[in-house]
Scaffold this active site. Structure first.
Site, PDB file in Angstrom:
ATOM      1  N   ASP A   1      22.665  33.572  -2.204  1.00 38.98           N
ATOM      2  CA  ASP A   1      23.452  33.664  -3.441  1.00 38.98           C
ATOM      3  C   ASP A   1      23.315  32.360  -4.219  1.00 38.98           C
ATOM      4  OD1 ASP A   1      25.065  32.334  -1.381  1.00 38.98           O
ATOM      5  OD2 ASP A   1      26.624  32.277  -2.897  1.00 38.98           O
TER       6      ASP A   1
ATOM      7  N   GLU B   1      27.707  31.694  -0.070  1.00 36.75           N
ATOM      8  CA  GLU B   1      27.994  30.277   0.169  1.00 36.75           C
ATOM      9  C   GLU B   1      28.596  29.633  -1.070  1.00 36.75           C
ATOM     10  OE1 GLU B   1      27.794  26.018   0.588  1.00 36.75           O
ATOM     11  OE2 GLU B   1      26.691  27.146  -0.903  1.00 36.75           O
TER      12      GLU B   1
HETATM   13 ZN   LIG Z   1      23.553  25.581  -1.427  1.00 34.14          ZN
END
Ligand SMILES: [Zn+2]
Length: 464
Positions: A103, A169
């Site tokens: 992501d 994340e």
């Molecule tokens: Zn990163």
């Protein structure tokens, strides 16, 4: 035991040859706007997970490749899709877990981008695009290294490999700890490589050995039951903005260093880093002075810092001659490695309560902790990683501290206390992760991919 130089050399050659295909795959990943934040299209995160899973599948080395998600504790939501692939170790060889995330950050102000954020573009030896560095290049360093290693030694190797490519994340890894415990058997490893950090410069590799923690919270400051005309009561009652400005100013000393009792510092040597480099890398104009004291890197790596990152108060267009009853701010404290985020928060909270002017009423909410991290650099995996980095870059690696946080590392340490954690990465100081014009330095990527292939080779030859 003498190392098998011919095998090492053939892995190195295969890794160098694997770079163009890895960059082409990276370009395809960059085209997918996989932003895991609320309000963005979750189908894109799934599409990006599917693209990563296809790359893992294509290696032909895993027993299983799956797209999985996990529950977000305390909610009825589930986290974003991650890719999990694994292959069991054989013949007493270690297992390595390769982590990165697929992501990306939102793009921010698109007008500041010199080329479209989701259109991979090469200029001046760099690949531009959102995620080109953070962290789709980390994903492709893993895939490219595995591909090259397999190409050189065949798919019948003994090293155990787990590949874990997270999908949220940047959005706070809310299901990360749950994902680890749900999939603990598939993820358990002797060595964990977290490819989500940076290097010393565009020639010198680094192993990240310390990270600061983070304590973030929302602070409400109230002095009045309701707003009133500043001409009626101004001068006799405190407004919330006055209390806020007065209170927040106590957080720093005259040099801009943190002035909160109970926030600790770590005592560790730092490499040479000049004020001119700081000015260049941070964009600090000549007329503005740096803050804090001690070596520049000790201020960033080893000492706490406090930043006000948001404020809710009447806007300039809405400004009227009114005494504001309440102001809300977001405070983000970076915590020195070695101190827990909750201890640091307790120190900041006690400071604010002790310094609240005029008896202003304080409320604390949305408290969020991420613990820092200190690597035990005496482990065999650190020594092996240093050799691999030296082999890939041709330069000795530097032990790096990082002023930012990777809070999920604390989750890894908690779930897998026996594993040795290596924090590496493909970024250089000009990568501008999270900012417009994020980019990957192509030579750094090549060196990182070769280093990681060499690391796989060394671990595959090593009994635990
Ligand atoms: Zn990163």
């Amino acid at each position: 035991m003498t190392p098998d130089l011919s095998r090492e050399q053939s892995v190195k050659n295969a890794a160098t040859a694997a770079v163009p295909a890895a960059l082409a795959d990276l370009g395809a990943l960059v085209r997918i706007p996989s932003i895991a934040f609320p309000g963005f299209e979750p189908a894109e995160v799934r599409r990006s997970a599917e693209a990563v899973a296809a790359l893992a599948e294509g290696l032909g080395i895993f027993d299983t490749v799956e797209i999985r998600d996990a529950a977000i504790p305390g909610t009825d939501e589930r986290g974003m899709p991650a890719v999990l692939a694994s292959r069991a170790a054989r013949n007493g060889r270690p297992t390595i877990l390769l982590y990165a995330h697929h992501d990306v950050q939102p793009i921010g102000d698109e007008s500041l981008w010199e080329s479209p954020p989701f259109e991979p573009t090469v200029r001046g030896g760099r690949l531009y695009g959102r995620g080109a560095a953070d962290d789709k290049a980390g994903v492709m360093a893993h895939i490219g290294a595995l591909r090259a290693f397999t190409e050189a030694v065949g798919s019948d190797f003994d090293l155990g490999v787990a590949l874990f490519i997270e999908g949220e994340e940047e959005a706070g890894s809310r299901s990360f700890a749950q994902f680890l415990s749900d999939n603990a058997d598939a993820l358990r490893a002797d060595v964990i490589v977290v490819a989500d950090s940076g290097n010393w410069d565009d020639k010198t590799p680094a192993l990240t050995v310390s990270l600061r923690g983070n304590a973030r919270f929302t602070l409400g400051i109230r002095t009045l039951e309701h707003a009133s005309h500043s001409g009626m009561f101004g001068g006799a009652v405190p407004d919330a903005m006055m209390a806020t400005v007065t209170l927040l100013a106590t957080l720093w000393d005259a040099d801009g260093g943190v002035a909160v009792e109970g926030l600790l510092e770590r005592d560790a040597a730092t490499p040479e880093y000049t004020e001119a480099t700081l000015r260049d890398e941070a964009g600090l104009p000549d007329g503005v002075s740096p803050i804090g004291d001690g070596t520049i890197l000790s201020r960033i790596w080893n000492k706490p810092s406090i930043t006000i990152t948001g404020i809710d108060a009447p806007t300039v267009v809405n400004a009227s001659n009114t005494l504001t009853p309440e102001v809300t701010v977001v405070i983000s404290a970076r915590v020195a490695p070695g101190q827990t985020a909750s201890e640091a928060f307790a120190a900041v909270e006690a400071h604010l309560r002790a310094h609240a002017p005029f008896g202003a009423e304080l409320t604390f909410r949305d408290v969020d902790f991420g613990d820092g991290f200190l690597v035990d650099t005496s482990g065999w995996a650190v020594a092996t990683a240093r050799e691999a980095l030296h082999g890939g870059y041709g330069v000795e690696p530097v032990d790096l501290g990082v002023g930012g946080s990777i809070p999920f590392i604390a989750d890894l340490v908690r779930e897998f206390p026996a594993a040795q954690i290596l924090v590496t990465g493909v970024e250089d100081p000009h990568a501008r992760a999270h900012s417009p014009n994020e980019s990957l330095h192509l030579d750094t990527f090549r060196h990182a991919l070769v280093s990681e292939a060499l690391l796989l080779e060394k671990l595959d030859s090593r009994a635990i």
